[in-house]
Structures are given as C-alpha cells and as structure tokens.
Design a protein around this motif. Structure first.
Motif, PDB file in Angstrom:
ATOM      1  N   VAL A 168     113.457 -33.401 121.807  1.00  0.00           N
ATOM      2  CA  VAL A 168     112.106 -32.876 121.551  1.00  0.00           C
ATOM      3  C   VAL A 168     111.578 -32.166 122.794  1.00  0.00           C
ATOM      4  O   VAL A 168     111.010 -31.064 122.720  1.00  0.00           O
ATOM      5  N   GLU A 169     111.809 -32.774 123.974  1.00  0.00           N
ATOM      6  CA  GLU A 169     111.369 -32.149 125.225  1.00  0.00           C
ATOM      7  C   GLU A 169     112.144 -30.842 125.478  1.00  0.00           C
ATOM      8  O   GLU A 169     111.579 -29.841 125.919  1.00  0.00           O
ATOM      9  N   ILE A 170     113.428 -30.877 125.163  1.00  0.00           N
ATOM     10  CA  ILE A 170     114.244 -29.661 125.354  1.00  0.00           C
ATOM     11  C   ILE A 170     113.708 -28.503 124.512  1.00  0.00           C
ATOM     12  O   ILE A 170     113.539 -27.396 125.008  1.00  0.00           O
ATOM     13  N   ARG A 172     110.697 -28.164 123.347  1.00  0.00           N
ATOM     14  CA  ARG A 172     109.362 -27.761 123.838  1.00  0.00           C
ATOM     15  C   ARG A 172     109.513 -26.800 125.011  1.00  0.00           C
ATOM     16  O   ARG A 172     108.894 -25.738 125.055  1.00  0.00           O
ATOM     17  N   GLN A 173     110.353 -27.199 125.953  1.00  0.00           N
ATOM     18  CA  GLN A 173     110.545 -26.339 127.130  1.00  0.00           C
ATOM     19  C   GLN A 173     111.280 -25.049 126.748  1.00  0.00           C
ATOM     20  O   GLN A 173     111.029 -23.989 127.320  1.00  0.00           O
ATOM     21  N   GLY A 174     112.172 -25.183 125.782  1.00  0.00           N
ATOM     22  CA  GLY A 174     112.896 -24.001 125.300  1.00  0.00           C
ATOM     23  C   GLY A 174     111.945 -22.969 124.710  1.00  0.00           C
ATOM     24  O   GLY A 174     112.112 -21.760 124.891  1.00  0.00           O
ATOM     25  N   MET A 175     110.894 -23.452 124.034  1.00  0.00           N
ATOM     26  CA  MET A 175     109.912 -22.531 123.451  1.00  0.00           C
ATOM     27  C   MET A 175     109.148 -21.795 124.559  1.00  0.00           C
ATOM     28  O   MET A 175     108.835 -20.607 124.425  1.00  0.00           O
ATOM     29  N   GLN A 176     108.875 -22.510 125.651  1.00  0.00           N
ATOM     30  CA  GLN A 176     108.193 -21.841 126.783  1.00  0.00           C
ATOM     31  C   GLN A 176     109.113 -20.794 127.409  1.00  0.00           C
ATOM     32  O   GLN A 176     108.688 -19.703 127.782  1.00  0.00           O
ATOM     33  N   GLU A 177     110.392 -21.143 127.482  1.00  0.00           N
ATOM     34  CA  GLU A 177     111.367 -20.203 128.026  1.00  0.00           C
ATOM     35  C   GLU A 177     111.440 -18.944 127.131  1.00  0.00           C
ATOM     36  O   GLU A 177     111.531 -17.822 127.632  1.00  0.00           O
ATOM     37  N   ALA A 178     111.381 -19.181 125.813  1.00  0.00           N
ATOM     38  CA  ALA A 178     111.422 -18.046 124.873  1.00  0.00           C
ATOM     39  C   ALA A 178     110.254 -17.103 125.155  1.00  0.00           C
ATOM     40  O   ALA A 178     110.400 -15.884 125.158  1.00  0.00           O
ATOM     41  N   GLU A 179     109.085 -17.695 125.415  1.00  0.00           N
ATOM     42  CA  GLU A 179     107.910 -16.878 125.689  1.00  0.00           C
ATOM     43  C   GLU A 179     108.101 -16.088 126.985  1.00  0.00           C
ATOM     44  O   GLU A 179     107.831 -14.887 127.037  1.00  0.00           O
ATOM     45  N   ASP A 184     112.044 -13.099 120.446  1.00  0.00           N
ATOM     46  CA  ASP A 184     111.255 -13.134 119.208  1.00  0.00           C
ATOM     47  C   ASP A 184     111.928 -13.947 118.105  1.00  0.00           C
ATOM     48  O   ASP A 184     111.370 -14.118 117.031  1.00  0.00           O
ATOM     49  N   VAL A 185     113.136 -14.435 118.379  1.00  0.00           N
ATOM     50  CA  VAL A 185     113.797 -15.345 117.441  1.00  0.00           C
ATOM     51  C   VAL A 185     114.399 -16.483 118.263  1.00  0.00           C
ATOM     52  O   VAL A 185     115.124 -16.241 119.225  1.00  0.00           O
ATOM     53  N   VAL A 186     114.048 -17.713 117.892  1.00  0.00           N
ATOM     54  CA  VAL A 186     114.574 -18.878 118.614  1.00  0.00           C
ATOM     55  C   VAL A 186     115.461 -19.669 117.666  1.00  0.00           C
ATOM     56  O   VAL A 186     115.034 -20.047 116.570  1.00  0.00           O
ATOM     57  N   LEU A 187     116.698 -19.882 118.075  1.00  0.00           N
ATOM     58  CA  LEU A 187     117.649 -20.619 117.240  1.00  0.00           C
ATOM     59  C   LEU A 187     117.930 -21.960 117.899  1.00  0.00           C
ATOM     60  O   LEU A 187     118.402 -22.012 119.047  1.00  0.00           O
ATOM     61  N   VAL A 188     117.612 -23.028 117.204  1.00  0.00           N
ATOM     62  CA  VAL A 188     117.756 -24.363 117.794  1.00  0.00           C
ATOM     63  C   VAL A 188     119.003 -25.047 117.254  1.00  0.00           C
ATOM     64  O   VAL A 188     119.115 -25.289 116.040  1.00  0.00           O
ATOM     65  N   ILE A 207     112.248 -33.247 115.932  1.00  0.00           N
ATOM     66  CA  ILE A 207     112.381 -31.880 116.452  1.00  0.00           C
ATOM     67  C   ILE A 207     111.610 -30.936 115.545  1.00  0.00           C
ATOM     68  O   ILE A 207     110.887 -30.051 115.994  1.00  0.00           O
ATOM     69  N   LYS A 208     111.758 -31.172 114.240  1.00  0.00           N
ATOM     70  CA  LYS A 208     111.082 -30.315 113.271  1.00  0.00           C
ATOM     71  C   LYS A 208     109.558 -30.365 113.477  1.00  0.00           C
ATOM     72  O   LYS A 208     108.897 -29.327 113.483  1.00  0.00           O
ATOM     73  N   SER A 209     109.012 -31.571 113.677  1.00  0.00           N
ATOM     74  CA  SER A 209     107.564 -31.689 113.896  1.00  0.00           C
ATOM     75  C   SER A 209     107.158 -30.997 115.189  1.00  0.00           C
ATOM     76  O   SER A 209     106.081 -30.407 115.279  1.00  0.00           O
ATOM     77  N   ALA A 210     108.026 -31.068 116.193  1.00  0.00           N
ATOM     78  CA  ALA A 210     107.680 -30.484 117.495  1.00  0.00           C
ATOM     79  C   ALA A 210     107.670 -28.952 117.459  1.00  0.00           C
ATOM     80  O   ALA A 210     106.815 -28.333 118.087  1.00  0.00           O
TER      81      ALA A 210
END
Ligand code: GDP
Length: 295
Positions: A168-170, A172-179, A184-188, A207-210
C-alpha cells in the motif's frame, strides 16, 4: 489458435453451408456436432446447453434473411451467438477523466501477469501515453527484477521500493512518482500466489482502496481452461474485476476460457496475450475471434 475447436465447428458448419433446404434433422445433427465441439473445447456444460438452445430456437424460428440459403443462415446465427457469448463488442479500457489512469493487474503466479504489464505499457506508449509501472509484489524479489528487465527492454520506467515496504505504501509513493514524472497511465503489478488465499485477496483489496484504480484487470492463463474461469469468478466476486487479460491464447489452449469467462463471470475479456515476446497487447474483439473460429 483454438485449432481443435475451429476445425470441428467448421466441419459442422460445412455440412450446412451448401444446403439449399434444411430439414429439422439437418439442424439437429449440426447442433449435436456443435455441442460436442464446444464440450471438447472445455466449455462449461451449462453454457453449452444454453448456447445450443439459443441457436436452435433462432434456426427453426423466423430469424431468417432472404438473401442467404438456410444453411448460411444457421452459420450466421452460430457466428452471432459465439460473438455474443464472448461479450458482443470490444470492451475498452476506462480512462480517467483526469489523468493519471490507474490500472491494477492481479492474477495467480505464472499466469503471465508480468509479461502482460510490460505489453500493456507498450500498448499505451504506442498510443502516445506516458506509462509508469509500479512493482508492488513484495514477496518475490525475482518479480521486481523481472519487471525492471522488461522495463529496460521497452524503455518504460519502473518504480519499486524493494521488498521491505508494504504494497500500500509502495503504490502511494508510486503515485507521487507518477505525478513527478508526468506519467498519465500507472500500471500496478501486484503479488501473485500459486493459489487464491484470503491474505492475497485482503492485500489486493487494500491496494485497491489506496489507489482507487480505473481498472482492475485479472490476468488468467487460457491453457488452464475452466480453472481460469473459476479463478476469474473468485477474483471478480472479491475485487469487482473490470476486465480480463487472457494470456497464452497462442498455445494449444482449447478455447473453454475464451468462450466462457464472460458468460460465467459477467466480466469482459479486454486483451489477449499471444506470445512470450514483448509486443503491444492485442485488444480482444469477440467478433473477430468468432469469425476466425468459424473460418
Ligand atoms: P507471472 O508469474 O504471472 O508474472 O507470469 P510471467 O509473466 O512471468 O509469465 C510466465 C510464463 O508464461 C513466462 O515464461 C512467459 O514468457 C509466459 N507467457 C506469458 N504470456 C504468454 C503468452 O501470451 N503466450 C505464451 N506462449 N507464453 C506466455
């Protein structure tokens, strides 16, 4: 692809095609052959029964086009019903109205999830998107390495934090990295296990909720036939999967998964995997597969 199914259905249809007139016995014989062909392809018994019944009803009813011979009409009905069985029209990816679009990939180990994520990333880049892949399978360091190898191969960035941080933390931080990267597309990529278990499902749920993904795509192996369908049912019940990526359709899969995932789970196949090589993933077109099967 699906050669056994294709040749036995073509044989059944071949008997009808040439006929100017069809007796009820002709239709019954053709339906018997269709039924056997579908059962041999590992299509679920109930799906086969409903399918044959629908075709029979339409074939003996008023559903006819004057420009076709009776035999051709039955072939057309089989084609239309096969297409419908697989979902009718192409099911597209839901893109976020405000980027990034987040797509979470789930599935059992060995299904082809890591391969599929790299192929999917490549498809998006081909359409002028900027993907980022996030490695959130913290149980298998090899999975993270494999994603990096594929990422390098296709020149698409991969974000990871090793195996000591929670998924979940990964993400979250991955989304900040995407920004930061303007992705514009994030694949988890998520953990795969050999079997479905409650811990896995709970983690995927977290993960889905996060990340509140736009899509949760389940990767299943076409070679496993009805098992793939059971896996899809279980994941869908728990995670509201939005689409299926059906891998290894290039091999000698019999077709049961391709024909029944949608009918049994209500969840559409969105892409198919057609090889080990990292090429853009193929969108799934029910009508094209149906016409390919019928030749
Ligand atoms: P994961 O454990 O779900 O991440 O699975 P991998 O992506 O590592 O794939 C497992 C194996 O299946 C690898 O040997 C892949 O090359 C192979 N594979 C994946 N997708 C396909 C496909 O569409 N067709 C074929 N023939 N092999 C595939």
């Amino acid at each position: 692809m699906l050669e056994g199914l294709s040749s036995s259905l073509q044989k059944a249809m071949g008997r009808l095609r040439g006929k100017g007139k069809l007796s009820e016995a002709d239709v019954a014989e053709a339906m018997r052959e269709v039924r056997l062909a579908l059962l041999a392809a590992d299509v679920n018994v109930k799906v086969v029964r409903d399918f044959v019944e629908r075709v029979r009803e339409r074939a003996v009813g008023q559903d006819v086009q004057k420009s076709l011979t009776p035999g051709q009409q039955v072939v057309r009905i089989v084609y239309e019903e096969l297409t419908e069985l697989m979902g009718g029209s192409q099911a597209r990816i839901q893109m976020a109205s405000k980027p990034p679009t987040v797509i979470m990939l789930v599935g059992l180990q060995g299904a082809g999830k890591t391969t599929a994520i790299a192929k999917l990333a490549l498809s998006f880049r081909q359409h002028q998107h900027r993907p980022l892949m996030i490695a959130a399978d913290v149980y298998r360091p090899a999975a993270i390495d494999q994603l990096h190898v594929l990422g390098k191969q296709v020149d698409i960035p991969v974000f990871d934090m090793g195996t000591d941080t929670s998924p979940v933390e990964i993400v979250r931080q991955g989304m900040q990295e995407a920004e930061r990267q303007g992705a514009d597309v994030v694949l988890v990529d998520t953990a795969g296990r050999l079997h479905i278990d409650e811990d896995l499902m709970a983690e995927l749920d977290d993960i889905k909720s996060a990340v509140e993904p736009n899509e949760v795509l389940l990767v299943v192996d076409a070679m496993t036939g009805q098992d793939a369908v059971h896996v899809a049912e279980t994941f869908h019940r728990r995670l509201d999967v939005t689409g299926v990526i059906l891998t290894k359709l290039d091999g000698d899969a019999r077709g049961g998964a391709a024909l029944t995932v949608r009918a049994v789970t209500g969840c559409p196949i969105k892409y198919v995997g057609l090889g080990e090589k990292i090429e853009p993933l193929e969108p799934f077109h029910p009508d094209r597969l149906a016409s390919r099967i019928l030749g």
